[in-house]
Scaffold this active site. Structure first.
Site, PDB file in Angstrom:
ATOM      1  N   ARG A  84       0.843  -1.196   0.000  1.00 36.26           N
ATOM      2  CA  ARG A  84       0.000   0.000   0.000  1.00 36.26           C
ATOM      3  C   ARG A  84       0.882   1.251   0.000  1.00 36.26           C
ATOM      4  NH1 ARG A  84      -1.939   0.951   4.298  1.00 36.26           N
ATOM      5  NH2 ARG A  84      -1.285  -0.848   5.516  1.00 36.26           N
ATOM      6  N   TYR A 223      -1.536  -3.556  -6.783  1.00 38.35           N
ATOM      7  CA  TYR A 223      -1.209  -4.355  -5.610  1.00 38.35           C
ATOM      8  C   TYR A 223      -2.191  -4.177  -4.461  1.00 38.35           C
ATOM      9  CZ  TYR A 223       1.680  -7.366  -2.804  1.00 38.35           C
ATOM     10  OH  TYR A 223       2.134  -8.444  -2.082  1.00 38.35           O
ATOM     11  N   GLY A 224      -2.730  -5.281  -3.979  1.00 41.04           N
ATOM     12  CA  GLY A 224      -3.468  -5.367  -2.712  1.00 41.04           C
ATOM     13  C   GLY A 224      -4.419  -4.221  -2.469  1.00 41.04           C
ATOM     14  N   LYS A 232      -9.716  -2.251   1.634  1.00 40.18           N
ATOM     15  CA  LYS A 232      -9.417  -1.140   2.535  1.00 40.18           C
ATOM     16  C   LYS A 232     -10.174   0.127   2.122  1.00 40.18           C
ATOM     17  CE  LYS A 232      -7.132  -3.706   5.123  1.00 40.18           C
ATOM     18  NZ  LYS A 232      -5.763  -4.033   5.258  1.00 40.18           N
ATOM     19  N   SER A 274      -1.390  -3.482  10.425  1.00 40.17           N
ATOM     20  CA  SER A 274      -0.998  -4.319   9.297  1.00 40.17           C
ATOM     21  C   SER A 274       0.269  -5.109   9.630  1.00 40.17           C
ATOM     22  CB  SER A 274      -0.756  -3.459   8.066  1.00 40.17           C
ATOM     23  OG  SER A 274      -1.930  -2.755   7.750  1.00 40.17           O
ATOM     24  N   CYS A 276       0.733  -7.317  11.908  1.00 35.67           N
ATOM     25  CA  CYS A 276       0.976  -7.462  13.344  1.00 35.67           C
ATOM     26  C   CYS A 276       0.197  -8.628  13.946  1.00 35.67           C
ATOM     27  CB  CYS A 276       0.670  -6.160  14.077  1.00 35.67           C
ATOM     28  SG  CYS A 276       1.867  -4.871  13.699  1.00 35.67           S
ATOM     29  N   GLY A 277      -0.261  -9.560  13.125  1.00 35.28           N
ATOM     30  CA  GLY A 277      -0.737 -10.817  13.684  1.00 35.28           C
ATOM     31  C   GLY A 277      -2.224 -11.117  13.596  1.00 35.28           C
ATOM     32  N   ASP A 299      -9.268  -9.830   8.769  1.00 31.09           N
ATOM     33  CA  ASP A 299      -8.757  -8.477   8.490  1.00 31.09           C
ATOM     34  C   ASP A 299      -9.763  -7.363   8.769  1.00 31.09           C
ATOM     35  OD1 ASP A 299      -6.344  -7.080   7.504  1.00 31.09           O
ATOM     36  OD2 ASP A 299      -7.637  -6.400   5.885  1.00 31.09           O
ATOM     37  N   ASN A 389       6.491  -8.298   2.035  1.00 30.47           N
ATOM     38  CA  ASN A 389       5.026  -8.141   1.978  1.00 30.47           C
ATOM     39  C   ASN A 389       4.424  -9.065   0.906  1.00 30.47           C
ATOM     40  OD1 ASN A 389       2.530  -6.962   2.822  1.00 30.47           O
ATOM     41  ND2 ASN A 389       2.563  -5.592   1.050  1.00 30.47           N
ATOM     42  N   SER A 390       5.090 -10.185   0.643  1.00 34.62           N
ATOM     43  CA  SER A 390       4.492 -11.157  -0.286  1.00 34.62           C
ATOM     44  C   SER A 390       3.278 -11.789   0.383  1.00 34.62           C
ATOM     45  CB  SER A 390       5.517 -12.220  -0.673  1.00 34.62           C
ATOM     46  OG  SER A 390       6.021 -12.869   0.479  1.00 34.62           O
ATOM     47  N   ARG A 391       2.316 -12.203  -0.440  1.00 37.72           N
ATOM     48  CA  ARG A 391       1.015 -12.588   0.133  1.00 37.72           C
ATOM     49  C   ARG A 391       0.403 -13.772  -0.593  1.00 37.72           C
ATOM     50  NH1 ARG A 391      -1.605  -8.777   3.984  1.00 37.72           N
ATOM     51  NH2 ARG A 391       0.008  -7.237   4.367  1.00 37.72           N
ATOM     52  N   ARG A 422       2.751  -3.918  17.754  1.00 43.24           N
ATOM     53  CA  ARG A 422       4.052  -4.578  17.771  1.00 43.24           C
ATOM     54  C   ARG A 422       4.980  -3.683  18.573  1.00 43.24           C
ATOM     55  NH1 ARG A 422       6.798  -8.216  14.093  1.00 43.24           N
ATOM     56  NH2 ARG A 422       4.841  -8.542  12.985  1.00 43.24           N
ATOM     57  N   ASN A 522      -0.838 -18.093  22.250  1.00 46.52           N
ATOM     58  CA  ASN A 522      -1.670 -16.923  22.568  1.00 46.52           C
ATOM     59  C   ASN A 522      -3.017 -17.341  23.165  1.00 46.52           C
ATOM     60  OD1 ASN A 522       0.317 -15.152  21.754  1.00 46.52           O
ATOM     61  ND2 ASN A 522      -0.426 -15.046  19.637  1.00 46.52           N
TER      62      ASN A 522
HETATM   63  P1  GTP Z   1      -2.254  -7.642   7.432  1.00 38.23           P
HETATM   64  O1  GTP Z   1      -2.751  -8.684   6.491  1.00 38.23           O
HETATM   65  O2  GTP Z   1      -1.184  -6.784   6.832  1.00 38.23           O
HETATM   66  O3  GTP Z   1      -3.330  -6.814   8.021  1.00 38.23           O
HETATM   67  O4  GTP Z   1      -1.427  -8.426   8.601  1.00 38.23           O
HETATM   68  P2  GTP Z   1      -1.932  -9.268   9.862  1.00 38.23           P
HETATM   69  O5  GTP Z   1      -2.275  -8.360  10.990  1.00 38.23           O
HETATM   70  O6  GTP Z   1      -2.943 -10.261   9.455  1.00 38.23           O
HETATM   71  O7  GTP Z   1      -0.571 -10.027  10.301  1.00 38.23           O
HETATM   72  P3  GTP Z   1      -0.162 -11.561  10.151  1.00 38.23           P
HETATM   73  O8  GTP Z   1      -1.002 -12.472  10.995  1.00 38.23           O
HETATM   74  O9  GTP Z   1      -0.062 -11.898   8.720  1.00 38.23           O
HETATM   75  O10 GTP Z   1       1.289 -11.537  10.802  1.00 38.23           O
HETATM   76  C1  GTP Z   1       2.318 -10.720  10.312  1.00 38.23           C
HETATM   77  C2  GTP Z   1       3.656 -11.239  10.769  1.00 38.23           C
HETATM   78  O11 GTP Z   1       3.709 -11.321  12.195  1.00 38.23           O
HETATM   79  C3  GTP Z   1       3.956 -12.651  10.247  1.00 38.23           C
HETATM   80  O12 GTP Z   1       5.287 -12.708   9.826  1.00 38.23           O
HETATM   81  C4  GTP Z   1       3.737 -13.531  11.440  1.00 38.23           C
HETATM   82  O13 GTP Z   1       4.525 -14.686  11.411  1.00 38.23           O
HETATM   83  C5  GTP Z   1       4.087 -12.622  12.623  1.00 38.23           C
HETATM   84  N1  GTP Z   1       3.295 -12.988  13.837  1.00 38.23           N
HETATM   85  C6  GTP Z   1       1.964 -13.177  13.901  1.00 38.23           C
HETATM   86  N2  GTP Z   1       1.573 -13.557  15.155  1.00 38.23           N
HETATM   87  C7  GTP Z   1       2.692 -13.602  15.894  1.00 38.23           C
HETATM   88  C8  GTP Z   1       2.949 -13.920  17.275  1.00 38.23           C
HETATM   89  O14 GTP Z   1       2.062 -14.256  18.060  1.00 38.23           O
HETATM   90  N3  GTP Z   1       4.250 -13.829  17.691  1.00 38.23           N
HETATM   91  C9  GTP Z   1       5.265 -13.469  16.832  1.00 38.23           C
HETATM   92  N4  GTP Z   1       6.506 -13.419  17.321  1.00 38.23           N
HETATM   93  N5  GTP Z   1       5.061 -13.169  15.525  1.00 38.23           N
HETATM   94  C10 GTP Z   1       3.805 -13.229  15.063  1.00 38.23           C
HETATM   95  C1  SPV Z   2      -2.978  -4.357   5.305  1.00 35.84           C
HETATM   96  O1  SPV Z   2      -1.992  -3.728   4.918  1.00 35.84           O
HETATM   97  O2  SPV Z   2      -3.548  -4.095   6.391  1.00 35.84           O
HETATM   98  C2  SPV Z   2      -3.485  -5.487   4.509  1.00 35.84           C
HETATM   99  C3  SPV Z   2      -2.928  -5.675   3.171  1.00 35.84           C
HETATM  100  O3  SPV Z   2      -4.372  -6.201   4.938  1.00 35.84           O
HETATM  101  S1  SPV Z   2      -3.718  -4.688   2.000  1.00 35.84           S
HETATM  102  O4  SPV Z   2      -4.910  -5.413   1.520  1.00 35.84           O
HETATM  103  O5  SPV Z   2      -2.777  -4.487   0.909  1.00 35.84           O
HETATM  104  O6  SPV Z   2      -4.143  -3.439   2.585  1.00 35.84           O
HETATM  105 MN    MN Z   3      -4.893  -5.666   7.081  1.00 39.46          MN
END
Ligand code: GTP
Ligand code: SPV
Ligand code: MN
Length: 612
Positions: A84, A223-224, A232, A274, A276-277, A299, A389-391, A422, A522
């Site tokens: 983004r 992209y995304g 979004k 984004s 952050c898990g 999401d 940010n590969s998906r 984070r 968790n």
């Molecule tokens: P968006 O799709 O961008 O909104 O991201 P998201 O909030 O869904 O984050 P996602 O679950 O994809 O996690 C992002 C990164 O954080 C990944 O590399 C995960 O491996 C890492 N991660 C997720 N949960 C944890 C956790 O509980 N502990 C740690 N150490 N890393 C985590």
């Molecule tokens: C984010 O960045 O929070 C995502 C990926 O979920 S995107 O759809 O590109 O916004």
């Molecule tokens: Mn997101």
């Protein structure tokens, strides 16, 4: 513009049941952008198959080894189009003050004029796809409708997976239904004889939102979130504006169904910025015996008061656009199983046998790969094989832990809301808010280290209130006020708002290692949280909220020392006071519009920290 003279180019005619406003708008955009053909998408399987075939033929998609990864594909984006672009994202409200200090504003009339000039002839040599979609189960009282036109078949394929797309959604648009027009172009017209590239895009990018006229224009990226406008742009930026007006909430939140060993069912929504898990928590594989976690969304959540006044939530999406790096069999088995088949991967690495790989999929990388840019890669390359940010793009119903209520048109009743970020320091593993207002304060003051999900410096700390900094379609302080008012409305209806907690999986020790194991563990935090609802888990009141007392969280089988436990909850008065001072300075940026209740929370926090 030349609407009157422009004859719609070949392609299937508009469906006869299409609302006249939609057909008129499609004609207008076609007249402006001058595509070679216009295709109305039905959402059928055959249509999807032929889109994928076309994308393979054009070199945008590479078919993966059908034995190893059935019906799956790899896309490599242009190296300049990987995330983004917040710097090119605009809220074009009539009054600048309504966009607020956290958004970039453009005057709508001037912006539209500029967009019209950019879009003029931009689809030359390309097909314009008309993509009607429903966010939320088709016909749900909580669902909302939109139509995206785009000249990117990759985006059409993504919309097919991420939304309820096609004829059924188009049929929902009748003369008195609201729908959001979304215009998208990659900004790469083709002249006669011009050769196309696998990932057309433009260095000039605009992602523009018009909250009053409720339309979206996006230019230059495929992209995304820049291009899949239902996500979004619509489901958060425009929907947050609609939600405020109608008394509901459009949030950057996952939705999780939890069943305890005693068979009690709870629903949890969680806002983490984004990357952050959210996806990982939404697909949690509990390490505590007897606990079950099921996925509803990863999401976005739309949350509205139900008939009994309690807040109910739906996942408006139909698929996942999940971060690949860090996703492995030990961290997120569920995601690994979700992407086993029928998945489009973007910007991951390719193995020699035609499968995908990314950092964190296995402990050690294969000896040879083709990296996300299409170049040969070996483990000593010194660069990641997959873009950070590969998906993966996969359907929600491919997820083995998807809850059978995930597409319930009435939504699920929310018991708990979590705010996270984070943070290597300062923010405890978990803290319970004392009440709704304190919870809103926790959400409003979240700060988090930046990730690769958006362009910018990874690791830099920034405020990301409610994980909505890039996604709130109006003045952020008005958004906080709206949250307070939604809580008031729930109580006035005689119901209780969800309990609110702050969490942080990312606290680090002096050596820079994560202290908390995270992922499936968790559930231990979740168990403590649910224990708070029935009073079975003990907590101590601190300036930061109610923290678990030693022994109140199930840590059986974890190698967590007492000192690590202390460290997860350590409150350092000096750095907490510095954070509070920073929050005060932050609040001062909001034109005096910060609700008094939040200012009171901040001064109570400061006073209690000073007493430590
Ligand atoms: P968006 O799709 O961008 O909104 O991201 P998201 O909030 O869904 O984050 P996602 O679950 O994809 O996690 C992002 C990164 O954080 C990944 O590399 C995960 O491996 C890492 N991660 C997720 N949960 C944890 C956790 O509980 N502990 C740690 N150490 N890393 C985590
Ligand atoms: C984010 O960045 O929070 C995502 C990926 O979920 S995107 O759809 O590109 O916004
Ligand atoms: Mn997101």
């Amino acid at each position: 513009m030349t609407v009157a003279h422009y004859v719609l180019p070949p392609g299937p005619a508009a469906p006869t049941n299409a609302d006249r406003r939609v057909t008129a708008w499609v004609e207008e955009i076609a007249a402006l952008t001058q595509p070679d053909a216009v295709v109305w998408c039905t959402g059928s399987d055959e249509e999807y198959e032929s889109l994928l075939d076309l994308l393979v033929k054009q070199g945008t998609l590479l078919r993966l080894n059908a034995q190893l990864r059935p019906r799956s594909y790899l896309a490599r984006s242009d190296p300049s189009d990987v995330a983004r672009v917040e710097a090119r994202t605009f809220i074009c409200s009539e009054a600048e003050a309504d966009a607020g200090p956290t958004n970039q504003w453009q005057e709508p009339v001037a912006m539209l004029r500029e967009l019209r000039s950019l879009f003029s002839g931009t689809m030359h040599g390309r097909t314009m796809y008309v993509v009607p979609f429903s966010m939320g189960p088709v016909g749900s009282p909580l669902a909302r409708l939109g139509v995206q036109v785009t000249d990117s078949p990759y985006v059409v394929a993504s919309m097919r997976t991420m939304t309820r797309m096609g004829s059924e959604s188009l049929a929902q648009i009748t003369p008195d239904t609201a729908w959001v027009p979304c215009v998208h172009s990659v900004g790469a017209p083709l002249g006669p004889g011009d050769e196309d590239v696998p990932w057309p895009c433009n260095d000039t990018k605009y992602i523009c939102h018009f909250p009053e006229s409720r339309e979206i224009w996006s230019y230059g990226s495929a992209y995304g979130g820049n291009a899949i406008l239902a996500k979004k742009s619509f489901a958060l930026r425009i929907a947050s504006v609609i939600a405020r007006e109608e008394g509901w909430l459009a949030e950057h939140m996952l939705l999780l169904k939890v069943t305890t060993p005693e068979n009690r069912v709870f629903h949890v929504a969680a806002a983490f910025p984004s990357a952050c898990g959210k996806t990982n928590f939404a697909m949690l594989a509990p390490t505590l015996p007897g606990w079950k976690a099921e996925t509803i969304g990863d999401d976005i959540a739309w949350i509205a008061p139900g008939p009994d006044g309690r807040l109910r939530a739906i996942n408006p999406e139909a698929g996942f656009f999940g971060v690949a790096p860090g996703t492995g069999p030990l961290t997120n088995r569920t995601a690994i199983d979700t992407v086993r088949t029928d998945t489009v991967f973007t910007n991951v690495a390719l193995t020699d046998d035609g499968d995908v790989w990314w950092e964190g999929l296995t402990d050690l990388p294969p000896a040879h790969l083709v990296d996300w840019k299409g170049a040969d890669w070996t483990p000593d390359a010194g660069t990641p094989a997959a873009h950070p940010n590969s998906r993966f793009t996969a359907r929600a119903d491919s997820c083995p832990t998807i809850a059978d209520t995930w597409d319930d048109p009435e939504g699920v009743v929310l018991d708990v809301i979590l705010f996270g970020g984070r943070r290597a320091t300062n923010v405890p593993l978990v803290a319970q808010a004392r009440d709704w207002e304190h919870g809103v304060f926790m959400g409003a003051t979240v700060s988090s280290e930046r990730t690769a999900a958006a362009e910018g410096t990874v690791g830099e700390l920034r405020r990301d209130p409610f994980a909505m900094l890039p996604f709130c379609g109006y003045h952020m302080a008005d958004y906080w006020r709206h949250w307070i008012e939604v809580g008031d409305a729930v109580r006035e209806a005689g119901a209780q708002p969800p309990a609110v907690f702050q969490v942080n999986w990312f606290r680090k020790d002096a050596d820079g290692r994560f202290i908390w194991p995270g992922f499936g563990d968790n559930v231990r935090v979740l168990a403590w949280i649910l224990g708070r609802l029935d009073g079975s888990a003990a907590a101590a009141d601190t300036p930061l909220g109610l923290l678990p007392v030693a022994g109140s969280m199930n840590l059986d089988g974890l190698n967590l020392t007492d000192s690590q436990w202390q460290e997860l909850f350590h409150i350092d008065p000096a750095s907490q006071l510095a954070e509070a001072a920073d929050a005060a300075a932050y609040f001062d940026r909001f034109d005096g519009r910060v609700p008094a209740a939040l200012r009171e929370q901040l001064s109570a926090l400061t006073t209690s920290l000073e007493r430590l």
